[in-house]
Design a protein around this motif. Structure first.
Motif, PDB file in Angstrom:
ATOM      1  N   THR A 161       0.814  -1.220   0.000  1.00  0.00           N
ATOM      2  CA  THR A 161       0.000   0.000   0.000  1.00  0.00           C
ATOM      3  C   THR A 161       0.847   1.270   0.000  1.00  0.00           C
ATOM      4  O   THR A 161       0.304   2.371   0.071  1.00  0.00           O
ATOM      5  N   ALA A 162       2.155   1.133  -0.089  1.00  0.00           N
ATOM      6  CA  ALA A 162       3.048   2.293   0.056  1.00  0.00           C
ATOM      7  C   ALA A 162       2.784   3.377  -0.976  1.00  0.00           C
ATOM      8  O   ALA A 162       2.943   4.566  -0.687  1.00  0.00           O
ATOM      9  N   LEU A 163       2.365   3.001  -2.185  1.00  0.00           N
ATOM     10  CA  LEU A 163       2.172   3.974  -3.261  1.00  0.00           C
ATOM     11  C   LEU A 163       0.706   4.289  -3.518  1.00  0.00           C
ATOM     12  O   LEU A 163       0.375   4.943  -4.506  1.00  0.00           O
ATOM     13  N   LEU A 164      -0.184   3.845  -2.614  1.00  0.00           N
ATOM     14  CA  LEU A 164      -1.619   4.012  -2.829  1.00  0.00           C
ATOM     15  C   LEU A 164      -2.181   5.155  -1.992  1.00  0.00           C
ATOM     16  O   LEU A 164      -1.622   5.537  -0.963  1.00  0.00           O
ATOM     17  N   ASP A 165      -3.320   5.688  -2.429  1.00  0.00           N
ATOM     18  CA  ASP A 165      -4.023   6.697  -1.647  1.00  0.00           C
ATOM     19  C   ASP A 165      -4.694   6.018  -0.450  1.00  0.00           C
ATOM     20  O   ASP A 165      -4.865   4.797  -0.435  1.00  0.00           O
ATOM     21  N   PRO A 166      -5.083   6.787   0.577  1.00  0.00           N
ATOM     22  CA  PRO A 166      -5.618   6.186   1.809  1.00  0.00           C
ATOM     23  C   PRO A 166      -6.797   5.235   1.590  1.00  0.00           C
ATOM     24  O   PRO A 166      -6.858   4.172   2.218  1.00  0.00           O
ATOM     25  N   ASP A 167      -7.741   5.595   0.722  1.00  0.00           N
ATOM     26  CA  ASP A 167      -8.889   4.708   0.486  1.00  0.00           C
ATOM     27  C   ASP A 167      -8.458   3.397  -0.145  1.00  0.00           C
ATOM     28  O   ASP A 167      -8.937   2.318   0.225  1.00  0.00           O
ATOM     29  N   SER A 168      -7.546   3.461  -1.107  1.00  0.00           N
ATOM     30  CA  SER A 168      -7.067   2.254  -1.775  1.00  0.00           C
ATOM     31  C   SER A 168      -6.242   1.387  -0.829  1.00  0.00           C
ATOM     32  O   SER A 168      -6.242   0.161  -0.936  1.00  0.00           O
ATOM     33  N   GLN A 169      -5.541   2.031   0.111  1.00  0.00           N
ATOM     34  CA  GLN A 169      -4.747   1.279   1.090  1.00  0.00           C
ATOM     35  C   GLN A 169      -5.639   0.339   1.890  1.00  0.00           C
ATOM     36  O   GLN A 169      -5.374  -0.868   1.992  1.00  0.00           O
ATOM     37  N   LEU A 170      -6.709   0.878   2.457  1.00  0.00           N
ATOM     38  CA  LEU A 170      -7.584   0.066   3.298  1.00  0.00           C
ATOM     39  C   LEU A 170      -8.385  -0.935   2.474  1.00  0.00           C
ATOM     40  O   LEU A 170      -8.692  -2.030   2.948  1.00  0.00           O
ATOM     41  N   ASP A 171      -8.709  -0.571   1.238  1.00  0.00           N
ATOM     42  CA  ASP A 171      -9.429  -1.509   0.369  1.00  0.00           C
ATOM     43  C   ASP A 171      -8.570  -2.733   0.076  1.00  0.00           C
ATOM     44  O   ASP A 171      -9.062  -3.868   0.091  1.00  0.00           O
ATOM     45  N   LEU A 172      -7.266  -2.512  -0.154  1.00  0.00           N
ATOM     46  CA  LEU A 172      -6.386  -3.629  -0.484  1.00  0.00           C
ATOM     47  C   LEU A 172      -6.172  -4.545   0.716  1.00  0.00           C
ATOM     48  O   LEU A 172      -6.231  -5.778   0.593  1.00  0.00           O
TER      49      LEU A 172
END
Length: 230
Positions: A161-172
């Protein structure tokens, strides 16, 4: 036949007294040991330079330990921090299928595995989508789908999740949690984001190449928050 107790104690990943140094003498891991129970989702914590990514690469077979022993129960899938480093084909479906080339499967079976894997990560409708048109989170899910299609039983994720936005981080991270619950996959996820600990079964804390604490993720989260305050 295994009893319920046996299943609870069976390990998918075992690291025993592993040591690793880079050429030139820099010691990264020293007598490092840990066990990840089969069918569970664990995380690996630690500051930069603690040896997290090196340990994950040793588990994936990308590096070889200089001492100690590593045991992995089942095929391994590896998800890099930057998905662009591992997605090589022009479209979503083609990239997932590419990982099956060595198995010499009939075309119909390849299609079935690709469709099943993409459905598992909620990307079935994007089979023909060009890789360049995907978001960062979707690219990471394509990488995970590739591991599922290859029937990997152990999934290693290096700060995905290092390169993702906050919403995408939690989704992943929620997606991997669902995979562990529904597919029986064992996952080990490297992170420094304390909010991601809410999704795992347990965690390890690595310091200077040694596991210095392990167990309940909430307890480790509190420990690290207190250390930050101090």
């Amino acid at each position: 036949m295994l009893t319920d107790g046996d299943r609870m104690t069976q390990s998918a990943i075992t690291v025993e007294n592993v040591g690793f140094s880079w050429p030139g003498g820099e010691t990264v891991l020293k007598s490092c040991s840990l066990d990840v129970p089969q069918g569970e989702f664990w995380m690996l914590l630690g500051t930069n330079g603690s040896g997290k990514s090196t340990l994950l690469r040793l588990l994936a077979g990308l590096l070889r330990p200089q001492s100690g022993e590593i045991k992995i129960a089942g095929p391994v899938g590896f998800v890099f921090q930057n998905p662009d480093h591992q997605l090589v084909m022009p479209t979503v479906g083609a990239d997932v299928a590419f990982g099956l080339v060595e198995e010499n499967l009939p075309l119909r079976q390849v299609r079935q595995r690709v469709e099943e894997a993409l459905a598992t990560v909620n990307l079935w409708s994007l089979q023909r989508r060009p890789i360049y048109a995907l978001s960062g989170g979707q690219k990471q899910r394509v990488a995970i789908a590739g591991a599922i299609a290859r029937r990997c039983e152990v999934l290693l994720l290096d700060e995905p999740t290092a390169l993702l936005d906050p919403d995408s981080q939690l989704d992943l991270v929620a997606q991997v949690r669902r995979l562990v619950n529904t597919q029986g996959i064992t996952a080990l996820w490297v992170t420094h984001r304390l909010d991601e600990l809410n999704y795992c079964d347990g965690a390890f804390l690595l310091e200077r190449g040694l596991v210095v604490d392990k167990g309940d993720p909430n307890r480790l989260k509190q420990r690290l928050m207190q250390e930050e305050i101090a």
